[in-house]
Design an enzyme around this catalytic site. Sequence first.
Site, PDB file in Angstrom:
ATOM      1  N   LYS A 158       0.880  -1.176   0.000  1.00  0.00           N
ATOM      2  CA  LYS A 158       0.000   0.000   0.000  1.00  0.00           C
ATOM      3  C   LYS A 158       0.916   1.225   0.000  1.00  0.00           C
ATOM      4  O   LYS A 158       1.231   1.792   1.055  1.00  0.00           O
ATOM      5  CB  LYS A 158      -0.910  -0.045   1.238  1.00  0.00           C
ATOM      6  CG  LYS A 158      -2.052   0.956   1.198  1.00  0.00           C
ATOM      7  CD  LYS A 158      -3.031   0.665   2.324  1.00  0.00           C
ATOM      8  CE  LYS A 158      -4.027   1.793   2.520  1.00  0.00           C
ATOM      9  NZ  LYS A 158      -4.943   1.984   1.402  1.00  0.00           N
TER      10      LYS A 158
HETATM   11  N1  PPE Z   1      -8.127  -0.990  -2.611  1.00  0.00           N
HETATM   12  C1  PPE Z   1      -7.498   0.195  -2.504  1.00  0.00           C
HETATM   13  C2  PPE Z   1      -6.866   0.787  -3.714  1.00  0.00           C
HETATM   14  C3  PPE Z   1      -7.468   0.836  -1.268  1.00  0.00           C
HETATM   15  O1  PPE Z   1      -6.851   2.008  -1.158  1.00  0.00           O
HETATM   16  C4  PPE Z   1      -8.102   0.251  -0.152  1.00  0.00           C
HETATM   17  C5  PPE Z   1      -8.100   0.934   1.176  1.00  0.00           C
HETATM   18  C6  PPE Z   1      -8.741  -1.000  -0.323  1.00  0.00           C
HETATM   19  C7  PPE Z   1      -8.715  -1.593  -1.565  1.00  0.00           C
HETATM   20  C8  PPE Z   1      -9.393  -1.723   0.834  1.00  0.00           C
HETATM   21  O2  PPE Z   1      -8.433  -2.166   1.747  1.00  0.00           O
HETATM   22  P1  PPE Z   1      -8.769  -2.398   3.296  1.00  0.00           P
HETATM   23  O3  PPE Z   1      -8.917  -1.042   3.904  1.00  0.00           O
HETATM   24  O4  PPE Z   1      -7.595  -3.149   3.819  1.00  0.00           O
HETATM   25  O5  PPE Z   1     -10.028  -3.173   3.345  1.00  0.00           O
HETATM   26  N2  PPE Z   1      -8.083   2.336   1.140  1.00  0.00           N
HETATM   27  C9  PPE Z   1      -7.728   3.089   2.306  1.00  0.00           C
HETATM   28  C10 PPE Z   1      -7.401   4.538   1.972  1.00  0.00           C
HETATM   29  C11 PPE Z   1      -8.488   5.375   1.411  1.00  0.00           C
HETATM   30  C12 PPE Z   1      -8.091   6.828   1.260  1.00  0.00           C
HETATM   31  O6  PPE Z   1      -8.783   7.550   0.536  1.00  0.00           O
HETATM   32  O7  PPE Z   1      -7.095   7.271   1.840  1.00  0.00           O
HETATM   33  C13 PPE Z   1      -8.761   2.960   3.416  1.00  0.00           C
HETATM   34  O8  PPE Z   1      -9.878   2.512   3.186  1.00  0.00           O
HETATM   35  O9  PPE Z   1      -8.417   3.274   4.539  1.00  0.00           O
END
Ligand code: PPE
Length: 305
Positions: A158
């Site tokens: 990430k």
């Molecule tokens: N895909 C992406 C591209 C992504 O950024 C997130 C989280 C997810 C999937 C889901 O991952 P999880 O949170 O582990 O279920 N995105 C984070 C950041 C958003 C932002 O705008 O900053 C979040 O949800 O915290």
Amino acid sequence: MEESKYIWMDGRLVPWREAKVHVLTHALHYGTGVFEGVRAYRTVDGRTAIFRGKDHVKRLFNSAKIYRMEIPFSEEEILEAMKLVVRENELEECYIRPIVFRGYKELGVDPSGIPVRVAIAAWKWGEYLGRGALERGVRLKTSAWRRIPPQSLPLEAKATGNYINSAIAKMEARDVGYDEALMLDYRGMVSEGTGENIFIVRDGELFTPPLYASILPGITRATIIRLARDLGYSAHESEITLADVYTADEVFLTGTATEVTPVINVDGIVIGNGRPGPVTRKLQRMYFDVVKGKVEKYKHWLDYI
Ligand code: PPE
């Protein structure tokens, strides 16, 4: 954003407004950072707990490892620091943002030798896709921009730099009145949203794109797969086409920030009857029960602060 009192930086709390970096910070120029998004909820017994904190910390350390960044703290110390930030800011429910980044020393692409810095902020963050999104559902537009291919960057990490790809797709969708972008991978298969994973429901079964469809392996995605199976649904990781999305009975997004958000329209095509579906609702309710400590079976996912 709603400011809190303190931010943890490199081992100590500093006042929110003083949590600054130099303008020649390496990560600002080259995207050389990794981060997490975590949420803490007020649980049924009145205490606040971080949801799946250990899993987020693990992913943060793995992201850093992939980019050859050594975090000068242990996983336990980072988890403790997250709790400290929530506690000291007196937040009952909040979003937590740990970030590890290459700081200030030299410019030039090579990050080796540039100090690795760590910060953790926490603040109140409501519905990610806008007020009412969780109840009403959102509208997606397929982006003209493809998700970063796995041959170019490791999507398991990430990394801050990845989000320039998300940002361009998000602006494109928002500019024409949609709530969020749906991104396809480099092959044209459905990948994910700009900050969320996607699920479709067909004949009572759940489908979500596999890791090789250029997705971030979401912790909420894993949570939902687990909850769905425990509720008796079959949940599959499988290739999804855009046509599969258009003709699904239900579609929803998952993510820490977005939680479980129903999708009611994609590219102008109405999903199902245009209202959040029953499977989505059931999983959404279950998710909130779990994060709020209402379900004994999943209490091991909670770290009380
Ligand atoms: N895909 C992406 C591209 C992504 O950024 C997130 C989280 C997810 C999937 C889901 O991952 P999880 O949170 O582990 O279920 N995105 C984070 C950041 C958003 C932002 O705008 O900053 C979040 O949800 O915290």
